[in-house]
Design an enzyme around this catalytic site. Structure first.
Site, PDB file in Angstrom:
ATOM      1  N   LYS A  22       0.596  -1.241   0.101  1.00  0.00           N
ATOM      2  CA  LYS A  22       0.214   0.381   0.075  1.00  0.00           C
ATOM      3  C   LYS A  22       0.538   1.482   0.011  1.00  0.00           C
ATOM      4  O   LYS A  22       0.741   1.662  -0.929  1.00  0.00           O
ATOM      5  CB  LYS A  22      -1.248   0.233   1.256  1.00  0.00           C
ATOM      6  CG  LYS A  22      -1.349   1.652   1.426  1.00  0.00           C
ATOM      7  CD  LYS A  22      -2.498   1.289   2.447  1.00  0.00           C
ATOM      8  CE  LYS A  22      -1.297   1.491   4.563  1.00  0.00           C
ATOM      9  NZ  LYS A  22      -0.906   3.021   4.206  1.00  0.00           N
ATOM     10  N   ASN A  23       1.806   1.192   1.037  1.00  0.00           N
ATOM     11  CA  ASN A  23       3.103   2.428   1.162  1.00  0.00           C
ATOM     12  C   ASN A  23       3.912   2.873  -0.147  1.00  0.00           C
ATOM     13  O   ASN A  23       3.659   4.189  -0.597  1.00  0.00           O
ATOM     14  CB  ASN A  23       3.415   2.370   2.070  1.00  0.00           C
ATOM     15  CG  ASN A  23       2.511   2.671   3.586  1.00  0.00           C
ATOM     16  OD1 ASN A  23       1.273   3.135   3.138  1.00  0.00           O
ATOM     17  ND2 ASN A  23       2.641   2.298   4.732  1.00  0.00           N
ATOM     18  N   ARG A  93      -3.456  10.684   4.192  1.00  0.00           N
ATOM     19  CA  ARG A  93      -2.438  11.840   5.112  1.00  0.00           C
ATOM     20  C   ARG A  93      -1.592  11.518   3.380  1.00  0.00           C
ATOM     21  O   ARG A  93      -0.987  13.259   2.854  1.00  0.00           O
ATOM     22  CB  ARG A  93      -1.182  11.850   5.972  1.00  0.00           C
ATOM     23  CG  ARG A  93      -1.559  11.738   6.847  1.00  0.00           C
ATOM     24  CD  ARG A  93      -0.898  10.758   7.990  1.00  0.00           C
ATOM     25  NE  ARG A  93       0.660  12.217   7.716  1.00  0.00           N
ATOM     26  CZ  ARG A  93       1.005  13.182   8.633  1.00  0.00           C
ATOM     27  NH1 ARG A  93      -0.442  14.020   8.829  1.00  0.00           N
ATOM     28  NH2 ARG A  93       2.106  13.942   8.115  1.00  0.00           N
ATOM     29  N   CYS A 117      -2.047  12.638  13.133  1.00  0.00           N
ATOM     30  CA  CYS A 117      -3.124  11.387  13.073  1.00  0.00           C
ATOM     31  C   CYS A 117      -3.575  10.796  14.259  1.00  0.00           C
ATOM     32  O   CYS A 117      -1.924  10.707  15.359  1.00  0.00           O
ATOM     33  CB  CYS A 117      -3.052  11.260  12.023  1.00  0.00           C
ATOM     34  SG  CYS A 117      -1.832   9.188  11.962  1.00  0.00           S
ATOM     35  N   ARG A 122       3.173  14.234  13.636  1.00  0.00           N
ATOM     36  CA  ARG A 122       3.470  14.382  12.088  1.00  0.00           C
ATOM     37  C   ARG A 122       3.993  15.451  11.702  1.00  0.00           C
ATOM     38  O   ARG A 122       3.230  15.839  10.644  1.00  0.00           O
ATOM     39  CB  ARG A 122       2.664  12.961  11.304  1.00  0.00           C
ATOM     40  CG  ARG A 122       2.918  11.584  12.241  1.00  0.00           C
ATOM     41  CD  ARG A 122       1.529  11.421  11.405  1.00  0.00           C
ATOM     42  NE  ARG A 122       2.140  10.355  10.051  1.00  0.00           N
ATOM     43  CZ  ARG A 122       1.488   8.906   9.908  1.00  0.00           C
ATOM     44  NH1 ARG A 122       0.440   8.311   9.851  1.00  0.00           N
ATOM     45  NH2 ARG A 122       2.434   8.465   8.814  1.00  0.00           N
ATOM     46  N   ILE A 124       5.469  17.659   8.889  1.00  0.00           N
ATOM     47  CA  ILE A 124       6.101  18.203   7.390  1.00  0.00           C
ATOM     48  C   ILE A 124       7.644  18.737   6.974  1.00  0.00           C
ATOM     49  O   ILE A 124       7.564  18.911   5.528  1.00  0.00           O
ATOM     50  CB  ILE A 124       5.215  18.287   6.329  1.00  0.00           C
ATOM     51  CG1 ILE A 124       4.698  18.696   6.228  1.00  0.00           C
ATOM     52  CG2 ILE A 124       4.348  16.341   6.853  1.00  0.00           C
ATOM     53  CD1 ILE A 124       3.707  19.205   4.810  1.00  0.00           C
ATOM     54  N   GLN A 126      10.357  18.848   7.295  1.00  0.00           N
ATOM     55  CA  GLN A 126      11.867  17.723   6.251  1.00  0.00           C
ATOM     56  C   GLN A 126      11.212  18.070   4.688  1.00  0.00           C
ATOM     57  O   GLN A 126      11.983  18.491   3.767  1.00  0.00           O
ATOM     58  CB  GLN A 126      11.946  16.711   6.656  1.00  0.00           C
ATOM     59  CG  GLN A 126      12.546  16.076   7.553  1.00  0.00           C
ATOM     60  CD  GLN A 126      13.276  17.348   8.123  1.00  0.00           C
ATOM     61  OE1 GLN A 126      15.016  17.592   7.342  1.00  0.00           O
ATOM     62  NE2 GLN A 126      13.655  18.221   9.513  1.00  0.00           N
ATOM     63  N   ASP A 305       5.179  -0.199  12.174  1.00  0.00           N
ATOM     64  CA  ASP A 305       4.433  -0.006  11.728  1.00  0.00           C
ATOM     65  C   ASP A 305       3.691  -2.168  11.814  1.00  0.00           C
ATOM     66  O   ASP A 305       2.769  -2.684  12.035  1.00  0.00           O
ATOM     67  CB  ASP A 305       4.208  -0.305  10.292  1.00  0.00           C
ATOM     68  CG  ASP A 305       3.571   0.949   9.976  1.00  0.00           C
ATOM     69  OD1 ASP A 305       3.124   2.079  10.111  1.00  0.00           O
ATOM     70  OD2 ASP A 305       3.446   1.289   8.319  1.00  0.00           O
ATOM     71  N   ARG A 397      -8.873   0.066   5.693  1.00  0.00           N
ATOM     72  CA  ARG A 397      -7.709   1.427   4.442  1.00  0.00           C
ATOM     73  C   ARG A 397      -7.028   0.543   3.668  1.00  0.00           C
ATOM     74  O   ARG A 397      -6.587   1.097   3.196  1.00  0.00           O
ATOM     75  CB  ARG A 397      -7.365   3.009   5.642  1.00  0.00           C
ATOM     76  CG  ARG A 397      -8.263   3.224   6.096  1.00  0.00           C
ATOM     77  CD  ARG A 397      -8.087   4.269   7.067  1.00  0.00           C
ATOM     78  NE  ARG A 397      -6.764   5.495   6.402  1.00  0.00           N
ATOM     79  CZ  ARG A 397      -6.408   6.306   6.674  1.00  0.00           C
ATOM     80  NH1 ARG A 397      -6.869   6.520   7.866  1.00  0.00           N
ATOM     81  NH2 ARG A 397      -5.326   6.619   6.205  1.00  0.00           N
TER      82      ARG A 397
HETATM   83  C1  UD1 Z   1       5.114   5.812   6.669  1.00  0.00           C
HETATM   84  C2  UD1 Z   1       4.736   4.884   6.521  1.00  0.00           C
HETATM   85  C3  UD1 Z   1       3.770   4.331   7.504  1.00  0.00           C
HETATM   86  C4  UD1 Z   1       5.501   4.475   8.401  1.00  0.00           C
HETATM   87  C5  UD1 Z   1       5.976   5.619   8.065  1.00  0.00           C
HETATM   88  C6  UD1 Z   1       8.133   4.976   9.129  1.00  0.00           C
HETATM   89  C7  UD1 Z   1       3.768   6.054   4.322  1.00  0.00           C
HETATM   90  C8  UD1 Z   1       2.058   6.320   3.389  1.00  0.00           C
HETATM   91  N1  UD1 Z   1       3.222   6.246   5.793  1.00  0.00           N
HETATM   92  O1  UD1 Z   1       4.911   7.553   7.046  1.00  0.00           O
HETATM   93  O2  UD1 Z   1       3.090   4.249   7.474  1.00  0.00           O
HETATM   94  O3  UD1 Z   1       4.928   3.973   9.949  1.00  0.00           O
HETATM   95  O4  UD1 Z   1       6.333   5.136   7.060  1.00  0.00           O
HETATM   96  O5  UD1 Z   1       8.563   3.840   8.659  1.00  0.00           O
HETATM   97  O6  UD1 Z   1       4.296   5.542   3.916  1.00  0.00           O
HETATM   98  N2  UD1 Z   1       9.684  12.988  10.479  1.00  0.00           N
HETATM   99  C9  UD1 Z   1       9.850  14.525  10.919  1.00  0.00           C
HETATM  100  N3  UD1 Z   1       9.679  15.324   9.624  1.00  0.00           N
HETATM  101  C10 UD1 Z   1       9.183  15.593   8.696  1.00  0.00           C
HETATM  102  C11 UD1 Z   1       8.409  14.187   8.211  1.00  0.00           C
HETATM  103  C12 UD1 Z   1       8.824  12.891   9.581  1.00  0.00           C
HETATM  104  O7  UD1 Z   1      10.075  15.274  11.796  1.00  0.00           O
HETATM  105  O8  UD1 Z   1       8.781  16.178   7.744  1.00  0.00           O
HETATM  106  C13 UD1 Z   1       8.874  12.998  11.459  1.00  0.00           C
HETATM  107  C14 UD1 Z   1       7.242  11.897  11.884  1.00  0.00           C
HETATM  108  O9  UD1 Z   1       7.597  12.356  12.737  1.00  0.00           O
HETATM  109  C15 UD1 Z   1       8.619  10.456  12.365  1.00  0.00           C
HETATM  110  C16 UD1 Z   1       9.856  10.139  11.587  1.00  0.00           C
HETATM  111  O10 UD1 Z   1      10.059  11.656  11.082  1.00  0.00           O
HETATM  112  O11 UD1 Z   1       8.643  10.400  13.682  1.00  0.00           O
HETATM  113  C17 UD1 Z   1       9.527   9.512  10.448  1.00  0.00           C
HETATM  114  O12 UD1 Z   1       8.262   9.542   9.967  1.00  0.00           O
HETATM  115  P1  UD1 Z   1       8.370   8.957   8.220  1.00  0.00           P
HETATM  116  O13 UD1 Z   1       9.038   7.934   7.942  1.00  0.00           O
HETATM  117  O14 UD1 Z   1       7.777  10.643   7.604  1.00  0.00           O
HETATM  118  O15 UD1 Z   1       6.718   8.302   8.341  1.00  0.00           O
HETATM  119  P2  UD1 Z   1       6.045   8.518   7.012  1.00  0.00           P
HETATM  120  O16 UD1 Z   1       6.275   8.853   5.418  1.00  0.00           O
HETATM  121  O17 UD1 Z   1       4.754   9.426   7.468  1.00  0.00           O
END
Ligand code: UD1
Length: 430
Positions: A22-23, A93, A117, A122, A124, A126, A305, A397
């Site tokens: 899915k991801n 998201r 969520c 979460r 963004i 970065q 996950d 989902r």
């Molecule tokens: C993706 C997966 C999710 C999985 C996660 C970690 C999808 C759709 N979802 O989520 O199922 O649990 O990877 O393997 O692929 N962070 C920041 N700043 C940012 C982005 C992230 O600080 O701009 C932090 C987050 O809060 C978290 C960590 O980085 O603590 C990892 O997040 P990230 O790998 O980005 O997760 P997602 O891509 O949201």
């Protein structure tokens, strides 16, 4: 509102076929609009999140043709709208991947800013840092991220945290930028590699995906492609832990065993026998399993996950286990539900200490999120008596035909939507 009703207590036995990741699919569907030619994507999981992403793409003018449950043809030449509404972001998201895709192709994108969520806040930052480094002007206006650039230019970028989402989003934006982009401290998850492979199949020039450094040499345009998505390591791992918790014997097929190494290592630690084949893994659990320590980490570490699924197993193992959740701060909510089934757990900050119990007792519980919902179903399957799991919309989902697949390996589980259905199930199973 639908629920799962489960009569547990018997081992799960048999084979279960795993669908596409899915991801990976969510990002690949977004990237598919980056060419004006037609892209065919296969091994797509038929789950709600994917259908929402297809609606979002259709909504901005791409043509979306579902050939069958697992195959879709997308043509992005008609994209005329660069804006994604809050409705989509609220539902998934990952519709923020359209930010990187639209910015990369059209130098312009507006996507509603996602909130927190159920599993955490979460941020963004970065993603935005990466877009800015490529030369885009990025502002937050009226709840939207507005990103625009005259031209995107290759850059050298270090991520402050290892993030799957930002690695993929910025990689898409850089695919058609002028010159070379070097991204350091990137995520190495199999789906990051799959998205890079997909973009390369459309003519992008991306090297190093799967290592700490990704190098992207921008190309002028992308072209048509036919692509098959990798198997879902999390769906596979979920069934592997279902085998463990029910003392069963389950073979997951259509998987890439390499992607499951962290999961296999933990299953072996707790006493399961695991056999690996070319594209299948068999998990056999006999007798009482034993405790272990687990810490969630970016790939190739143990995936966040898969944290709730192992949590359920550890709550039934002999001895004291600990789980440290280092990725998302709110990922222990399911433990309160598990406690209602008799688990003995203490949570302090991002650590949970679990004293294993001999067995759970069936109860009515609520799925707090996707993976935790699946884990509570595993708990129900491992429990004598009846368990009802509410809020299964989360599970739908991300898991295709979840109850059907579980029934295929002997699980007694049904989807119900009324008290009458529940009574009928209870009468049937005795
Ligand atoms: C993706 C997966 C999710 C999985 C996660 C970690 C999808 C759709 N979802 O989520 O199922 O649990 O990877 O393997 O692929 N962070 C920041 N700043 C940012 C982005 C992230 O600080 O701009 C932090 C987050 O809060 C978290 C960590 O980085 O603590 C990892 O997040 P990230 O790998 O980005 O997760 P997602 O891509 O949201």
């Amino acid at each position: 509102m639908e629920q799962y009703i489960i009569k547990g207590g018997s081992p799960l036995v048999g084979e279960v076929e795993i669908g596409g990741a899915k991801n990976a699919a969510l990002a690949i569907l977004a990237a598919a609009i980056m060419t004006d030619e037609t892209v065919t994507i296969d091994n797509l999981p038929d789950v709600n999140d994917i259908n929402v992403m297809l609606e979002a793409i259709d909504g901005i003018g791409a043509s979306v043709q579902r050939l069958d449950r697992h195959t879709v043809k997308i043509n992005g030449s008609g994209v005329a709208d660069f804006s994604i509404d809050y409705d989509f972001i609220k539902k998934i998201r990952a519709s923020y991947y359209l930010l990187g895709a639209l910015l990369g192709k059209y130098n312009k994108a507006e996507v509603a800013l996602p909130g927190g969520c159920n599993i955490g806040s979460r941020p963004i930052d970065q993603h935005l840092k990466g877009f800015r480094a490529l030369g885009a002007e990025v502002d937050i206006e009226h709840g939207k991220i507005v990103a625009e650039a005259e031209v995107l230019r290759g850059t050298h970028l270090y991520f402050d945290v290892v993030t799957v989402g930002a690695t993929i989003n910025v990689m898409m934006a850089a695919a058609m930028a002028d010159g070379l982009t070097i991204m350091e401290n990137v995520a190495k998850e199999p789906h990051v590699v799959d998205v890079a492979n997909f973009l390369n199949s459309m003519g992008a020039n991306i090297k190093g995906a799967g290592t700490d450094i990704i190098k992207i040499r921008g190309v002028k345009s992308l072209h048509k492609s036919e692509y098959s998505i990798i198997p879902d390591q999390i769906e596979a791992g979920t069934f592997m832990f279902a085998a463990a918790a029910t003392k069963g014997d389950v073979t997951v097929t259509n998987v890439i065993p390499k992607h499951l190494e962290a999961t296999v290592a933990k299953l072996t630690d707790i006493g399961c026998e695991v056999e690996e084949f070319d594209d299948a893994v068999r998990v056999v659990a006999k007798g009482r399993l034993r405790s272990t320590q687990v810490k969630t980490l970016p790939y190739p570490g143990y995936p966040t996950d898969m944290q709730p699924q192992i949590g359920v197993c550890l709550a039934l193992c002999s001895g004291t286990s600990t789980i440290t959740e280092s990725i998302f701060e709110n990922r222990f909510k399911y433990l309160d539900e598990l406690a209602r089934m008799g688990a003995n757990i203490k949570v302090e900050g991002n650590s949970a200490t679990i004293e294993g119990v001999e067995k759970f007792s069936g109860a009515r519980v609520s799925a707090p999120d996707l993976r935790a919902g699946a884990a509570l179903c595993i708990a129900g399957l491992a429990t004598d008596g009846i368990t009802i799991v509410d809020d299964i919309v989360y599970i739908q989902r991300g898991y295709e035909r979840f109850e059907e697949k579980l029934r295929g390996i002997g699980g007694i589980i049904e989807r119900v939507s009324s008290e009458k259905d529940i009574q009928k199930f209870k009468l049937k199973v005795g």
